[in-house]
Design a protein around this motif. Structure first.
Motif, short mmCIF file in Angstrom:
data_model
loop_
_atom_site.label_atom_id
_atom_site.label_comp_id
_atom_site.label_asym_id
_atom_site.label_seq_id
_atom_site.Cartn_x
_atom_site.Cartn_y
_atom_site.Cartn_z
N HIS A 1 -20.86 8.56 18.87
CA HIS A 1 -19.97 7.96 19.87
C HIS A 1 -20.56 6.72 20.53
CE1 HIS A 1 -17.90 11.68 19.22
NE2 HIS A 1 -18.91 12.37 19.72
N ALA A 2 -21.29 5.95 19.76
CA ALA A 2 -21.91 4.74 20.29
C ALA A 2 -21.00 3.53 20.07
CB ALA A 2 -23.26 4.50 19.61
N ILE A 3 -21.31 2.48 20.77
CA ILE A 3 -20.70 1.17 20.53
C ILE A 3 -21.54 0.51 19.44
CG2 ILE A 3 -20.37 -1.11 21.54
CD1 ILE A 3 -19.92 0.34 24.22
N VAL A 4 -20.90 -0.14 18.49
CA VAL A 4 -21.60 -0.79 17.39
C VAL A 4 -21.23 -2.27 17.38
CG1 VAL A 4 -21.97 -0.84 14.89
CG2 VAL A 4 -21.51 1.35 16.04
N LEU A 5 -22.24 -3.12 17.31
CA LEU A 5 -21.99 -4.54 17.19
C LEU A 5 -23.04 -5.18 16.30
CD1 LEU A 5 -23.40 -6.77 19.84
CD2 LEU A 5 -23.31 -4.38 20.43
N ILE B 1 -25.49 0.31 19.63
CA ILE B 1 -26.21 0.08 18.37
C ILE B 1 -25.94 -1.35 17.96
CG2 ILE B 1 -26.43 0.74 15.95
CD1 ILE B 1 -25.28 3.53 16.80
N CYS B 2 -27.00 -2.13 17.84
CA CYS B 2 -26.86 -3.54 17.52
C CYS B 2 -27.61 -3.87 16.25
CB CYS B 2 -27.38 -4.40 18.67
SG CYS B 2 -27.13 -6.15 18.39
N VAL B 3 -26.89 -4.35 15.25
CA VAL B 3 -27.51 -4.79 14.01
C VAL B 3 -27.74 -6.30 14.12
CG1 VAL B 3 -27.35 -4.95 11.51
CG2 VAL B 3 -26.38 -2.97 12.70
N ALA B 4 -29.01 -6.67 14.08
CA ALA B 4 -29.35 -8.07 14.29
C ALA B 4 -30.49 -8.47 13.34
CB ALA B 4 -29.71 -8.31 15.76
N HIS B 5 -31.29 -9.39 13.77
CA HIS B 5 -32.27 -10.06 12.92
C HIS B 5 -33.67 -9.97 13.50
CE1 HIS B 5 -28.74 -11.82 10.95
NE2 HIS B 5 -28.25 -11.86 12.17
N PHE B 6 -34.64 -10.29 12.68
CA PHE B 6 -36.05 -10.22 13.04
C PHE B 6 -36.32 -10.91 14.37
CE2 PHE B 6 -40.34 -12.11 12.75
CZ PHE B 6 -41.11 -10.96 12.59
N GLY B 7 -35.95 -12.19 14.50
CA GLY B 7 -36.23 -12.95 15.71
C GLY B 7 -35.53 -12.40 16.93
N ASP C 1 -21.24 -2.32 9.42
CA ASP C 1 -20.02 -1.67 8.94
C ASP C 1 -20.29 -0.27 8.38
OD1 ASP C 1 -18.44 -3.78 9.74
OD2 ASP C 1 -18.25 -4.65 7.72
N LEU C 2 -21.53 0.06 8.10
CA LEU C 2 -21.89 1.39 7.60
C LEU C 2 -22.03 2.42 8.72
CD1 LEU C 2 -24.69 0.33 5.08
CD2 LEU C 2 -22.31 0.89 4.54
N ILE C 3 -22.06 1.95 9.96
CA ILE C 3 -22.38 2.81 11.10
C ILE C 3 -21.11 3.27 11.79
CG2 ILE C 3 -23.59 2.92 13.31
CD1 ILE C 3 -25.35 0.57 12.22
N ASP D 1 -30.08 0.96 -1.03
CA ASP D 1 -31.02 2.07 -0.79
C ASP D 1 -30.33 3.14 0.06
OD1 ASP D 1 -33.08 3.80 -0.17
OD2 ASP D 1 -34.51 2.22 0.33
N SER D 2 -29.52 3.96 -0.58
CA SER D 2 -28.70 4.93 0.14
C SER D 2 -29.54 5.97 0.88
CB SER D 2 -27.72 5.62 -0.81
OG SER D 2 -28.42 6.27 -1.85
N GLY D 3 -30.71 6.34 0.36
CA GLY D 3 -31.56 7.31 1.04
C GLY D 3 -32.05 6.79 2.39
N THR D 4 -32.54 5.56 2.40
CA THR D 4 -32.99 4.95 3.65
C THR D 4 -31.84 4.84 4.64
OG1 THR D 4 -34.79 3.74 2.59
CG2 THR D 4 -33.97 2.85 4.67
N ILE D 5 -30.70 4.43 4.16
CA ILE D 5 -29.54 4.26 5.03
C ILE D 5 -29.10 5.61 5.60
CG2 ILE D 5 -27.09 3.60 5.09
CD1 ILE D 5 -27.92 1.31 3.11
N GLU D 6 -29.09 6.65 4.79
CA GLU D 6 -28.71 7.98 5.28
C GLU D 6 -29.66 8.47 6.36
OE1 GLU D 6 -28.27 10.77 2.05
OE2 GLU D 6 -26.90 9.42 0.99
N ARG D 7 -30.97 8.28 6.15
CA ARG D 7 -31.95 8.71 7.15
C ARG D 7 -31.81 7.91 8.44
NH1 ARG D 7 -34.61 9.28 2.25
NH2 ARG D 7 -35.55 7.21 2.32
N LEU D 8 -31.55 6.61 8.32
CA LEU D 8 -31.34 5.77 9.50
C LEU D 8 -30.10 6.23 10.27
CD1 LEU D 8 -31.68 3.25 11.30
CD2 LEU D 8 -30.49 1.95 9.52
#
Length: 194
Positions: free
Chosen positions: A43-47, A138-144, A59-61, A29-36
């Motif tokens: 210049h953020a830290i990404v993990l 910026i942290c990509v994680a899970h629901f819980g 990896d997209l960020i 869903d490239s549109g959702t990803i672009e808006r996000l």
């Protein structure tokens, strides 16, 4: 002050409970990803957690990528992994009801309790906040994982936290100032339904 930008990984389309099972994310869903991506700071830290659905989303960020954090994995469902709620109820009905209605120290067979997930997540977040003070993280994680940090920031009970939706590819923002957490928003969505 540390500014935490929590993103739930892309959808897996799994029908059962997915904790430590390493399923890929659907990132089509490239549109959702672009808006996000447009809503995130530069210049953020990404993990991310070390599970592939979170890694691929992170990896997209753009930003300074940190190593994957196993302590930011989803809750481990043990023997309930990939079972539907109906299958879990048939198999372990009383335990399943207690697990969802009284979240705390109750755990699925071979899995983690809510309190175990919360301690693991809190320890990782506290360690990283000390290592990177004053940064956007910026942290990509899970629901819980995200729910546990929202519970912590909002001072809610676990049962109250469970009622908070956290959609795939949604954004939640929590600032940490002198050890105190403040939730600016939760479950901000970028899909066409929002």
């Amino acid at each position: 002050m540390s500014r935490w930008w929590w993103i739930r990984h892309g959808p897996t389309h799994a029908r059962g409970m997915v904790g430590w099972t390493d399923l890929p994310a659907d990132l089509s869903d490239s549109g959702t990803i672009e808006r996000l991506l447009a809503a995130l700071p530069e210049h953020a830290i990404v993990l991310s957690s070390d599970l592939s659905r979170a890694v691929a989303t992170a990896d997209l960020i753009p930003g300074t990528r940190l190593p994957h954090e196993a302590d930011l994995r989803e809750i481990g469902f043990g023997e309930w992994e990939q079972l539907t709620a109906d299958e879990v109820s048939e198999r372990d009905g009383t335990l399943a009801r207690r697990y969802w209605e009284q979240p705390g120290d109750i755990a699925p067979p071979g899995g983690e309790s809510w309190n175990t997930l919360c301690r693991r997540t809190a320890d990782a977040v506290d360690r990283l906040a000390l290592l990177y003070p004053g940064r956007d993280i910026i942290c990509v994680a899970h629901f819980g994982v995200i729910l546990s940090e929202l519970q912590r920031a909002n001072g809610k009970t676990a049962a109250e936290a469970f009622s908070q939706p956290v959609a795939p590819l949604s954004l939640s923002r929590i600032d940490i100032v002198e050890g105190q957490r403040r939730c600016l928003y939760a479950n901000r969505r970028f899909d066409h339904k929002s």
